[in-house]
Design a protein around this motif. Structure first.
Motif, PDB file in Angstrom:
ATOM      1  N   ARG A 152       0.852  -1.186   0.000  1.00 57.10           N
ATOM      2  CA  ARG A 152       0.000   0.000   0.000  1.00 57.10           C
ATOM      3  C   ARG A 152       0.887   1.236   0.000  1.00 57.10           C
ATOM      4  N   VAL A 154       2.246   7.870   2.961  1.00 58.08           N
ATOM      5  CA  VAL A 154       2.594   9.273   2.790  1.00 58.08           C
ATOM      6  C   VAL A 154       3.176   9.782   4.091  1.00 58.08           C
ATOM      7  N   TYR A 203       6.527  10.474  -0.842  1.00 60.44           N
ATOM      8  CA  TYR A 203       5.595   9.391  -1.103  1.00 60.44           C
ATOM      9  C   TYR A 203       6.418   8.162  -1.444  1.00 60.44           C
ATOM     10  N   GLN A 261      -4.172   7.965  -7.882  1.00 60.85           N
ATOM     11  CA  GLN A 261      -5.083   8.812  -7.099  1.00 60.85           C
ATOM     12  C   GLN A 261      -4.365   9.415  -5.894  1.00 60.85           C
ATOM     13  N   THR A 262      -3.516   8.623  -5.249  1.00 60.19           N
ATOM     14  CA  THR A 262      -2.756   9.125  -4.098  1.00 60.19           C
ATOM     15  C   THR A 262      -1.776  10.214  -4.522  1.00 60.19           C
ATOM     16  N   ARG A 289      -3.803  13.309  -5.170  1.00 64.24           N
ATOM     17  CA  ARG A 289      -4.347  13.892  -3.931  1.00 64.24           C
ATOM     18  C   ARG A 289      -3.286  14.625  -3.116  1.00 64.24           C
ATOM     19  N   PHE A 290      -2.115  14.005  -2.949  1.00 60.54           N
ATOM     20  CA  PHE A 290      -1.108  14.568  -2.058  1.00 60.54           C
ATOM     21  C   PHE A 290      -0.044  15.412  -2.748  1.00 60.54           C
TER      22      PHE A 290
END
Length: 112
Positions: free
Chosen positions: A3, A6, A11, A25-26, A29-30
């Motif tokens: 997984r 963060v 990352y 998506q992560t 988003r970040f």
């Protein structure tokens, strides 16, 4: 499958992580400053890839144009398919600058 995690604006792609939609998506988003990928393209006993290969690593670079990507685990696994030299050549062909895709050598320390 690992997984994403963060921490601050770094990352990290945990062990055995391939590029798939939740990872993208992560990243979106970040919007991390630094992304660390396992990029050896390691294959395990005919079961397919267990970490990112060169194409997926370059896709991470494209998905995060403001991030620096640090590609690790190259030239260090007997079941790895991607070398540092291979990844650098593919990155240059894709016009991804050396300053955006960092490929450290054995024992090299990076200051981020």
């Amino acid at each position: 499958m690992g997984r994403p995690f963060v921490s601050s604006t770094i990352y990290g792609m945990r062990l055995r992580l391939l590029l798939y939609e939740p990872v993208l998506q992560t990243i979106e988003r970040f919007r991390p400053d630094v992304i660390v990928t396992h990029s050896s393209g390691a294959m395990w006993k005919g079961s397919g890839p267990i970490v990112m290969d060169a194409a997926q690593t370059l896709a991470v670079c494209r998905a995060a144009p403001a991030s620096r990507v640090v590609a690790i685990h190259l030239d260090s696994l007997d079941h790895g398919e991607v070398s540092r030299e291979d990844l650098r050549a593919q990155a240059r062909a894709a016009e991804i600058p050396d300053t955006r895709l960092l490929i450290p050598g054995d024992g090299e320390t990076l200051e981020l």
